[in-house]
Design a protein around this motif. Structure first.
Motif, PDB file in Angstrom:
ATOM      1  N   THR A   1      37.775  46.045  63.641  1.00  0.00           N
ATOM      2  CA  THR A   1      38.251  47.426  63.738  1.00  0.00           C
ATOM      3  C   THR A   1      37.953  48.221  62.482  1.00  0.00           C
ATOM      4  O   THR A   1      37.593  49.403  62.554  1.00  0.00           O
ATOM      5  CB  THR A   1      39.767  47.441  64.008  1.00  0.00           C
ATOM      6  N   PHE A   2      38.103  47.572  61.303  1.00  0.00           N
ATOM      7  CA  PHE A   2      38.045  48.323  60.049  1.00  0.00           C
ATOM      8  C   PHE A   2      36.869  47.978  59.136  1.00  0.00           C
ATOM      9  O   PHE A   2      36.611  48.709  58.177  1.00  0.00           O
ATOM     10  CB  PHE A   2      39.346  48.123  59.260  1.00  0.00           C
ATOM     11  N   ALA A   3      36.168  46.856  59.385  1.00  0.00           N
ATOM     12  CA  ALA A   3      35.060  46.447  58.507  1.00  0.00           C
ATOM     13  C   ALA A   3      35.470  46.568  57.040  1.00  0.00           C
ATOM     14  O   ALA A   3      34.790  47.195  56.227  1.00  0.00           O
ATOM     15  CB  ALA A   3      33.813  47.279  58.784  1.00  0.00           C
ATOM     16  N   ASN A   4      36.572  45.909  56.709  1.00  0.00           N
ATOM     17  CA  ASN A   4      37.219  46.129  55.417  1.00  0.00           C
ATOM     18  C   ASN A   4      36.843  45.103  54.347  1.00  0.00           C
ATOM     19  O   ASN A   4      37.485  45.033  53.303  1.00  0.00           O
ATOM     20  CB  ASN A   4      38.736  46.095  55.586  1.00  0.00           C
ATOM     21  N   ARG A   5      35.819  44.307  54.593  1.00  0.00           N
ATOM     22  CA  ARG A   5      35.526  43.213  53.673  1.00  0.00           C
ATOM     23  C   ARG A   5      35.008  43.746  52.345  1.00  0.00           C
ATOM     24  O   ARG A   5      34.018  44.483  52.289  1.00  0.00           O
ATOM     25  CB  ARG A   5      34.508  42.266  54.290  1.00  0.00           C
ATOM     26  N   THR A   6      35.665  43.364  51.257  1.00  0.00           N
ATOM     27  CA  THR A   6      35.263  43.761  49.903  1.00  0.00           C
ATOM     28  C   THR A   6      35.299  42.536  48.997  1.00  0.00           C
ATOM     29  O   THR A   6      35.764  41.459  49.390  1.00  0.00           O
ATOM     30  CB  THR A   6      36.213  44.825  49.323  1.00  0.00           C
ATOM     31  N   LEU A   7      34.835  42.707  47.768  1.00  0.00           N
ATOM     32  CA  LEU A   7      34.954  41.695  46.722  1.00  0.00           C
ATOM     33  C   LEU A   7      35.772  42.286  45.576  1.00  0.00           C
ATOM     34  O   LEU A   7      35.832  43.509  45.410  1.00  0.00           O
ATOM     35  CB  LEU A   7      33.571  41.279  46.217  1.00  0.00           C
ATOM     36  N   PRO A   8      36.414  41.451  44.777  1.00  0.00           N
ATOM     37  CA  PRO A   8      37.234  41.971  43.681  1.00  0.00           C
ATOM     38  C   PRO A   8      36.432  42.799  42.676  1.00  0.00           C
ATOM     39  O   PRO A   8      35.266  42.510  42.401  1.00  0.00           O
ATOM     40  CB  PRO A   8      37.793  40.700  43.028  1.00  0.00           C
ATOM     41  N   ASP A   9      37.080  43.802  42.126  1.00  0.00           N
ATOM     42  CA  ASP A   9      36.489  44.602  41.052  1.00  0.00           C
ATOM     43  C   ASP A   9      36.644  43.922  39.704  1.00  0.00           C
ATOM     44  O   ASP A   9      35.862  44.183  38.782  1.00  0.00           O
ATOM     45  CB  ASP A   9      37.159  45.983  40.995  1.00  0.00           C
ATOM     46  N   ALA A  10      37.667  43.075  39.582  1.00  0.00           N
ATOM     47  CA  ALA A  10      37.927  42.405  38.309  1.00  0.00           C
ATOM     48  C   ALA A  10      38.499  41.019  38.566  1.00  0.00           C
ATOM     49  O   ALA A  10      39.358  40.842  39.433  1.00  0.00           O
ATOM     50  CB  ALA A  10      38.908  43.221  37.462  1.00  0.00           C
TER      51      ALA A  10
ATOM     52  N   HIS B   1      43.216  35.328  38.528  1.00  0.00           N
ATOM     53  CA  HIS B   1      43.758  36.668  38.743  1.00  0.00           C
ATOM     54  C   HIS B   1      42.632  37.560  39.265  1.00  0.00           C
ATOM     55  O   HIS B   1      41.501  37.481  38.776  1.00  0.00           O
ATOM     56  CB  HIS B   1      44.299  37.272  37.447  1.00  0.00           C
ATOM     57  N   ALA B   2      42.936  38.404  40.229  1.00  0.00           N
ATOM     58  CA  ALA B   2      41.912  39.300  40.768  1.00  0.00           C
ATOM     59  C   ALA B   2      42.523  40.648  41.115  1.00  0.00           C
ATOM     60  O   ALA B   2      43.652  40.725  41.606  1.00  0.00           O
ATOM     61  CB  ALA B   2      41.256  38.696  42.006  1.00  0.00           C
ATOM     62  N   ILE B   3      41.766  41.697  40.816  1.00  0.00           N
ATOM     63  CA  ILE B   3      42.094  43.059  41.246  1.00  0.00           C
ATOM     64  C   ILE B   3      41.073  43.430  42.315  1.00  0.00           C
ATOM     65  O   ILE B   3      39.869  43.440  42.045  1.00  0.00           O
ATOM     66  CB  ILE B   3      42.032  44.064  40.082  1.00  0.00           C
ATOM     67  N   GLN B   4      41.555  43.723  43.512  1.00  0.00           N
ATOM     68  CA  GLN B   4      40.643  43.965  44.633  1.00  0.00           C
ATOM     69  C   GLN B   4      41.116  45.158  45.462  1.00  0.00           C
ATOM     70  O   GLN B   4      42.255  45.193  45.916  1.00  0.00           O
ATOM     71  CB  GLN B   4      40.559  42.724  45.518  1.00  0.00           C
ATOM     72  N   THR B   5      40.220  46.092  45.654  1.00  0.00           N
ATOM     73  CA  THR B   5      40.527  47.256  46.478  1.00  0.00           C
ATOM     74  C   THR B   5      40.076  47.013  47.913  1.00  0.00           C
ATOM     75  O   THR B   5      38.952  46.574  48.153  1.00  0.00           O
ATOM     76  CB  THR B   5      39.837  48.513  45.920  1.00  0.00           C
TER      77      THR B   5
ATOM     78  N   VAL C   1      33.244  44.687  37.624  1.00  0.00           N
ATOM     79  CA  VAL C   1      32.257  45.583  38.210  1.00  0.00           C
ATOM     80  C   VAL C   1      32.282  46.927  37.484  1.00  0.00           C
ATOM     81  O   VAL C   1      33.270  47.671  37.567  1.00  0.00           O
ATOM     82  CB  VAL C   1      32.539  45.799  39.710  1.00  0.00           C
ATOM     83  N   GLY C   2      31.239  47.213  36.744  1.00  0.00           N
ATOM     84  CA  GLY C   2      31.054  48.525  36.150  1.00  0.00           C
ATOM     85  C   GLY C   2      32.051  48.901  35.066  1.00  0.00           C
ATOM     86  O   GLY C   2      32.814  48.079  34.559  1.00  0.00           O
ATOM     87  N   ALA C   3      32.070  50.199  34.759  1.00  0.00           N
ATOM     88  CA  ALA C   3      32.892  50.714  33.668  1.00  0.00           C
ATOM     89  C   ALA C   3      34.382  50.600  33.960  1.00  0.00           C
ATOM     90  O   ALA C   3      35.190  50.491  33.044  1.00  0.00           O
ATOM     91  CB  ALA C   3      32.516  52.177  33.401  1.00  0.00           C
ATOM     92  N   ARG C   4      34.749  50.610  35.221  1.00  0.00           N
ATOM     93  CA  ARG C   4      36.168  50.553  35.563  1.00  0.00           C
ATOM     94  C   ARG C   4      36.819  49.248  35.112  1.00  0.00           C
ATOM     95  O   ARG C   4      38.040  49.177  34.942  1.00  0.00           O
ATOM     96  CB  ARG C   4      36.352  50.724  37.068  1.00  0.00           C
TER      97      ARG C   4
ATOM     98  N   PRO D   1      34.222  38.167  26.942  1.00  0.00           N
ATOM     99  CA  PRO D   1      33.010  38.860  27.406  1.00  0.00           C
ATOM    100  C   PRO D   1      32.782  38.606  28.884  1.00  0.00           C
ATOM    101  O   PRO D   1      32.915  37.466  29.362  1.00  0.00           O
ATOM    102  CB  PRO D   1      31.901  38.244  26.540  1.00  0.00           C
ATOM    103  N   ARG D   2      32.423  39.641  29.615  1.00  0.00           N
ATOM    104  CA  ARG D   2      32.199  39.469  31.050  1.00  0.00           C
ATOM    105  C   ARG D   2      30.945  38.629  31.314  1.00  0.00           C
ATOM    106  O   ARG D   2      29.979  38.679  30.570  1.00  0.00           O
ATOM    107  CB  ARG D   2      32.074  40.843  31.719  1.00  0.00           C
ATOM    108  N   THR D   3      31.021  37.869  32.401  1.00  0.00           N
ATOM    109  CA  THR D   3      29.905  37.038  32.815  1.00  0.00           C
ATOM    110  C   THR D   3      29.681  37.245  34.302  1.00  0.00           C
ATOM    111  O   THR D   3      30.399  38.014  34.945  1.00  0.00           O
ATOM    112  CB  THR D   3      30.185  35.551  32.502  1.00  0.00           C
ATOM    113  N   SER D   4      28.703  36.567  34.872  1.00  0.00           N
ATOM    114  CA  SER D   4      28.489  36.655  36.314  1.00  0.00           C
ATOM    115  C   SER D   4      29.451  35.703  37.022  1.00  0.00           C
ATOM    116  O   SER D   4      29.958  34.753  36.429  1.00  0.00           O
ATOM    117  CB  SER D   4      27.049  36.291  36.671  1.00  0.00           C
ATOM    118  N   PHE D   5      29.661  35.938  38.287  1.00  0.00           N
ATOM    119  CA  PHE D   5      30.574  35.102  39.045  1.00  0.00           C
ATOM    120  C   PHE D   5      30.069  33.668  39.122  1.00  0.00           C
ATOM    121  O   PHE D   5      30.834  32.712  38.948  1.00  0.00           O
ATOM    122  CB  PHE D   5      30.771  35.685  40.442  1.00  0.00           C
TER     123      PHE D   5
END
Length: 376
Positions: free
Chosen positions: A272-281, A9-13, A341-344, A353-357
């Motif tokens: 056109t948009f340079a929209n590449r991101t990584l998931p926040d969660a 599961h991933a949340i990605q903006t 990623v971060g407090a969000r 517990p969160r870990t690294s990818f």
């Protein structure tokens, strides 16, 4: 036998973009929960995932999907038997592929035969078929090629991407491979509206001419939206093992799929948009009962607040819904890993517990090896 199912599961903006458009050029959408959502088709993200495999897997572990199978086979024959003439290579290729049961179209003038549909073959399968064709040709004639022998080579040594995403051959159903992975259409956790970017392009040479008008060389519009997506995929590890026939290959396939599905991005309009991101969660779980999408967390569209954006609310909704599903059905994953990623993404800590990818990928691979090894 205990099942092993990997849910991702991933949340990605994604900022303003048009990474997956329909036949009119508009960003794809879907209605869910009574409101229109941004959508990225499963095919688009599977393609991006499969192309990203090339970063982590050896070329020999992967497949090629093409209608130009005769040309593909001929190129491999040229590598194995450079003394053969081009016409002989094409003759061998056609004969071998027809022996498998594939339907080839009549060649157009100056072109090699093609299949009537996309055929997904592993590179090792192509190598084996080419070797069989060359040996048979040298031994006295292609007429002696047997369907049983050629089909056995297509069914043997499945490539990792073929094993994950499957293969359908309508003409020869026993060459079909059931996909071990499923990828959902990604949808935004909130409602969206399509926007329009009006653009102009300047004619540099004309612009330098003092006597010319200052008008643009061309004008146009590009449609786009921005969204926070919920992405989901699942891998039936036991089905993957059946397709690959090897524990280590299965574990490598899971490693690659988890990494590539999470970090890849469809390439539509990226320049056109340079929209590449990584998931926040990210939430990855191992289940023994069945795969479970958590898209129900977003049946009611998420809204942003003055103090936080949509990611914070989406992560909270995801975590709450995962807990509610477990309580309602009395089933829980046997293992869960999270990356945030971060407090969000702080709410992820309620699941694990969160870990690294990198640690997540290593841990998932280790568990797959352990579970498959213990069942052999």
């Amino acid at each position: 036998m205990t099942r092993t199912i990997i849910d991702i599961h991933a949340i990605q903006t994604v900022p303003p973009s048009n990474i997956n458009r329909d036949d009119t050029g508009s960003p794809k959408t879907a209605v869910y929960g009574g409101v229109r959502r941004s959508r990225v088709s499963s095919q688009a993200w599977k393609r991006a995932t499969r192309k990203d495999f090339e970063t982590y897997l050896d070329r020999s572990d992967l497949g090629v999907r093409t209608k130009r199978v005769v040309e593909l086979m001929s190129e491999e024959i040229a590598r194995q038997a450079p003394d053969l003439e081009p016409a002989q290579r094409d003759e061998i290729s056609s004969a071998v592929l027809r022996a498998t049961g594939l339907t080839l179209s009549k060649p157009r003038k100056g072109e090699t035969e093609e299949a009537g549909y996309l055929v997904f073959l592993g590179r090792r399968q192509v190598e084996s078929l080419a070797a069989l064709g060359v040996d048979t040709f040298r031994a006295g004639g292609l007429a002696t090629l047997e369907k049983k022998a050629t089909r056995a080579l297509v069914k043997d040594k499945n490539a990792i991407d073929v094993s994950l995403f499957g293969r359908m051959v309508a003409d020869v159903t026993d060459l079909n491979v059931d996909a071990a992975a499923q990828v959902a259409h990604a949808i935004s956790v909130h409602s969206v509206e399509t926007e329009f970017d009006y653009f102009t392009a300047v004619d540099d040479h004309k612009n330098a001419d003092a006597e010319e008008d200052a008008g643009a060389g061309m004008i146009g519009t590009v449609e786009f939206n921005s969204s926070t997506l919920y992405r989901y995929a699942t891998v039936d590890v036991d089905a993957l093992l059946r397709n690959l026939g090897d524990v280590e290959a299965t574990a490598r396939a899971v490693d690659a799929f988890v990494r590539s599905f999470i970090t890849s991005m469809p390439t539509g309009k990226q320049n056109t948009f340079a929209n590449r991101t990584l998931p926040d969660a990210i939430v990855v779980s191992v289940r023994e009962d069945q795969s479970v999408s958590l898209v129900g967390a977003f049946e009611e569209a998420v809204t942003s607040t003055a103090s936080s954006g949509r990611v914070h609310a989406a992560v909270q909704a995801l975590v709450a819904y995962a807990d509610e599903i477990g309580a309602a059905y009395g089933t829980r994953p046997v293992a869960v890993w999270t990356v945030g990623v971060g407090a969000r993404a702080a709410a992820l800590d309620e699941l694990a517990p969160r870990t690294s990818f990198d640690q997540l990928v290593l841990a998932v691979g280790a568990m797959v090896r352990e579970r498959l090894g213990s069942e052999r």
